[in-house]
Write an enzyme that holds these catalytic residues in place. Structure first.
Site, PDB file in Angstrom:
ATOM      1  N   CYS A  93      14.900  -0.849   4.291  1.00  0.00           N
ATOM      2  CA  CYS A  93      13.519  -0.366   4.342  1.00  0.00           C
ATOM      3  C   CYS A  93      13.501   1.108   4.695  1.00  0.00           C
ATOM      4  O   CYS A  93      14.278   1.539   5.556  1.00  0.00           O
ATOM      5  CB  CYS A  93      12.765  -1.171   5.408  1.00  0.00           C
ATOM      6  SG  CYS A  93      11.051  -0.684   5.614  1.00  0.00           S
ATOM      7  N   HIS A 141       8.449  -8.431   1.100  1.00  0.00           N
ATOM      8  CA  HIS A 141       8.789  -7.341   2.020  1.00  0.00           C
ATOM      9  C   HIS A 141       7.603  -6.373   2.166  1.00  0.00           C
ATOM     10  O   HIS A 141       7.219  -6.004   3.277  1.00  0.00           O
ATOM     11  CB  HIS A 141      10.033  -6.611   1.499  1.00  0.00           C
ATOM     12  CG  HIS A 141      10.447  -5.435   2.327  1.00  0.00           C
ATOM     13  ND1 HIS A 141      11.621  -5.408   3.045  1.00  0.00           N
ATOM     14  CD2 HIS A 141       9.845  -4.236   2.551  1.00  0.00           C
ATOM     15  CE1 HIS A 141      11.712  -4.243   3.680  1.00  0.00           C
ATOM     16  NE2 HIS A 141      10.645  -3.515   3.391  1.00  0.00           N
ATOM     17  N   GLU A 142       7.025  -5.963   1.025  1.00  0.00           N
ATOM     18  CA  GLU A 142       5.926  -4.989   1.086  1.00  0.00           C
ATOM     19  C   GLU A 142       4.680  -5.609   1.707  1.00  0.00           C
ATOM     20  O   GLU A 142       3.977  -4.958   2.487  1.00  0.00           O
ATOM     21  CB  GLU A 142       5.613  -4.424  -0.307  1.00  0.00           C
ATOM     22  CG  GLU A 142       6.759  -3.666  -0.974  1.00  0.00           C
ATOM     23  CD  GLU A 142       7.405  -2.611  -0.093  1.00  0.00           C
ATOM     24  OE1 GLU A 142       6.708  -2.000   0.742  1.00  0.00           O
ATOM     25  OE2 GLU A 142       8.625  -2.395  -0.218  1.00  0.00           O
ATOM     26  N   HIS A 147       4.627  -5.520   5.411  1.00  0.00           N
ATOM     27  CA  HIS A 147       4.210  -4.252   6.020  1.00  0.00           C
ATOM     28  C   HIS A 147       2.708  -4.256   6.315  1.00  0.00           C
ATOM     29  O   HIS A 147       2.264  -3.673   7.303  1.00  0.00           O
ATOM     30  CB  HIS A 147       4.538  -3.072   5.093  1.00  0.00           C
ATOM     31  CG  HIS A 147       5.969  -2.625   5.158  1.00  0.00           C
ATOM     32  ND1 HIS A 147       6.552  -2.163   6.315  1.00  0.00           N
ATOM     33  CD2 HIS A 147       6.925  -2.555   4.201  1.00  0.00           C
ATOM     34  CE1 HIS A 147       7.814  -1.827   6.067  1.00  0.00           C
ATOM     35  NE2 HIS A 147       8.066  -2.063   4.789  1.00  0.00           N
TER      36      HIS A 147
END
Ligand code: NI
Length: 185
Positions: free
Chosen positions: A110, A152-153, A156
């Site tokens: 990341c 993953h995004e 965030h």
């Protein structure tokens, strides 16, 4: 052309907050934010995705682009890499649904956790949707690396970084060491 923004690193509180819904995805302000995110991604090179909180903007905006082939050795460790790639995808106020029980554990990195990698378990398949800056609705089912990038995004936007997803802290370390020793895995 967008501005290059500073990327927040793990430890900055913006990365562990839930990002807020965007009121008007087609506004000029949001178009500017997206342009700046794209310029920032391009400037850093060789990365898959970026979420707005990573550039200190606490809004539910993410983008990713998966090349057909990448020369970044970090991604050679991901066995589920989608050989066809995924075109640049910009999602505002995305929704994510995990499909089934099948998970895959592999290395993740990341921009906000520079130099480090960990093995993270992700769902093999997901369904996602969201609005583009042009006001179009996108809806897709994704598998493998595509599904991993989206998870993953999306994390965030929920204030979650990949080290918070680790199940085995022994599988966490510096990218250069891991890449040196994991060749052929
Ligand atoms: Ni990230």
């Amino acid at each position: 052309m967008g501005k290059i923004l500073k990327v927040a690193r793990m430890g900055h509180p913006i990365l562990t907050q839930r990002a807020k819904e965007v009121d008007d995805p087609t506004s000029l302000h949001i178009k500017g934010v997206v342009d700046d995110m794209l310029a920032t991604m391009e400037n850093l090179g060789n990365n898959i995705g970026l979420a707005a909180p990573q550039v200190h903007i606490p809004l539910r905006i993410l983008l990713f682009k998966i090349p057909r082939k990448t020369n970044n050795p970090r991604y050679h460790l991901t066995p589920e890499h989608d050989p066809d790639g995924v075109p640049l995808t910009i999602l505002i106020n995305p929704k994510l649904t995990l499909i089934g029980d099948e998970t895959i554990e592999t290395w993740e990195s990341c921009l906000s956790v520079p130099g480090l990698m960990a093995k993270v378990s992700r769902h093999q398949s997901v369904h996602y949707s969201g609005t583009t800056p042009e006001g179009k609705q996108i809806e897709r089912t994704a598998h493998g690396f595509h599904a991993r990038a989206m998870q993953h995004e999306y994390d965030h936007l929920e204030g979650i970084l990949f080290p918070m997803r680790m199940t085995d802290p022994s599988q966490f370390g510096f990218q250069d060491e891991i890449l040196k020793h994991a060749v052929g895995q």
